[in-house]
Design an enzyme around this catalytic site. Structure first.
Site, PDB file in Angstrom:
ATOM      1  N   ASP A 280       3.040   8.273  -3.982  1.00 15.78           N
ATOM      2  CA  ASP A 280       3.981   7.212  -3.621  1.00 15.78           C
ATOM      3  C   ASP A 280       3.993   7.006  -2.114  1.00 15.78           C
ATOM      4  O   ASP A 280       4.325   7.922  -1.350  1.00 15.78           O
ATOM      5  CB  ASP A 280       5.379   7.588  -4.125  1.00 15.78           C
ATOM      6  CG  ASP A 280       6.322   6.400  -4.182  1.00 15.78           C
ATOM      7  OD1 ASP A 280       6.186   5.494  -3.342  1.00 15.78           O
ATOM      8  OD2 ASP A 280       7.190   6.379  -5.071  1.00 15.78           O
TER       9      ASP A 280
ATOM     10  N   CYS B  49       4.393  -1.716   0.711  1.00 20.22           N
ATOM     11  CA  CYS B  49       3.758  -0.728  -0.167  1.00 20.22           C
ATOM     12  C   CYS B  49       2.315  -1.104  -0.500  1.00 20.22           C
ATOM     13  O   CYS B  49       1.438  -0.242  -0.575  1.00 20.22           O
ATOM     14  CB  CYS B  49       4.581  -0.527  -1.439  1.00 20.22           C
ATOM     15  SG  CYS B  49       4.933  -2.033  -2.376  1.00 20.22           S
TER      16      CYS B  49
ATOM     17  N   HIS C 159       6.209  -2.181  -7.253  1.00 19.78           N
ATOM     18  CA  HIS C 159       5.729  -1.229  -6.259  1.00 19.78           C
ATOM     19  C   HIS C 159       4.231  -1.010  -6.435  1.00 19.78           C
ATOM     20  O   HIS C 159       3.686  -1.190  -7.537  1.00 19.78           O
ATOM     21  CB  HIS C 159       6.468   0.098  -6.430  1.00 19.78           C
ATOM     22  CG  HIS C 159       6.269   1.067  -5.313  1.00 19.78           C
ATOM     23  ND1 HIS C 159       6.556   0.771  -3.994  1.00 19.78           N
ATOM     24  CD2 HIS C 159       5.806   2.361  -5.306  1.00 19.78           C
ATOM     25  CE1 HIS C 159       6.296   1.815  -3.240  1.00 19.78           C
ATOM     26  NE2 HIS C 159       5.823   2.786  -3.998  1.00 19.78           N
TER      27      HIS C 159
END
Length: 231
Positions: A180, A56, A162
């Site tokens: 995201d 991520c 994240h």
């Protein structure tokens, strides 16, 4: 016939509002009219899905570097120079990132090694007022982008730490748009800025024992330092 595995997750709403929902579209329209979606267009033009469960941070960074039109100075594939997760190996072997993810400090270092200007703040080095100011600054311009490092649990989402870029801001509702990079899991969504701050501040990084935070990334004023190393 059902195939074992997972196909997306239901986005917990509230607290989030899905970007493509009627309410999410209304927030988007209002934010555009208020001039706080200027960073969205270049980010969405370079939107990237993380290719590994722990990438991520790398996906967020490569997306932002491409949005800023920073030349990596090295080839991706064929004759093309383009940032990809696989090219962000200046300071941390990709095998280690694949196994454990990447720390906030090292992601900042990677951005600097790639040639970007970076301002980084952990929550204990800043305040929610400062965070709001920087979100607003990057949302009203396309010359800087903000990556947030947060704890998913605070948003009632599955998973732990994240990274994702912030793609816009609705000042009237005080909500930030999270683009995201785990698009296989959750779609882009709006969240209250106060809750996003809490998601950065509430739970320390279990690996480093430090607070999470955010980083502002902008175009460089000098040539990339590709020989960077991190202690």
């Amino acid at each position: 016939m059902a195939i074992a595995g997972l196909y997306r997750r239901l986005l917990p709403s509230p607290p989030a509002i899905e970007f493509a929902s009627s309410e999410g579209k209304q927030l988007f329209t209002e934010a555009i009219q208020s001039g706080t979606m200027e960073n969205f267009y270049r980010l969405i033009s370079n939107f990237q899905t993380q290719s590994e469960m722990t990438y991520c941070g790398l996906a967020s960074l490569s997306m932002v570097l491409n949005a800023l039109a920073i030349d990596p100075g090295r080839k991706w594939k064929g004759p093309w120079r383009w940032f990809d997760e696989s090219m962000l190996d200046y300071c941390e072997p990709l095998e280690e990132v694949r196994a454990r993810g990447i720390s906030f400090r090292k992601l900042v270092g990677l951005a600097q090694c790639a040639g970007a200007e970076v301002q980084a703040f952990r929550t204990n080095q800043s305040s929610i007022r400062d965070f709001r100011k920087y979100v607003l600054r990057c949302s009203t311009s396309d010359d800087c982008h903000l990556i947030s490092s947060y704890y998913r649990g605070a948003l009632k989402q599955t998973g732990a730490g994240h990274y994702s870029p912030i793609g816009g801001y609705h000042a009237g509702k005080d909500m930030a748009l999270i683009l995201d990079v785990a698009r296989f899991k959750y779609p882009p969504h709006w969240v209250p800025l106060t809750l996003l701050w809490d998601a950065m501040d509430r739970v320390v990084d279990g690996t480093t024992g430090q607070r999470r935070g955010f980083m502002l990334i902008s175009r460089p004023h000098k040539e990339p330092g590709l020989l960077c190393t991190l202690a």
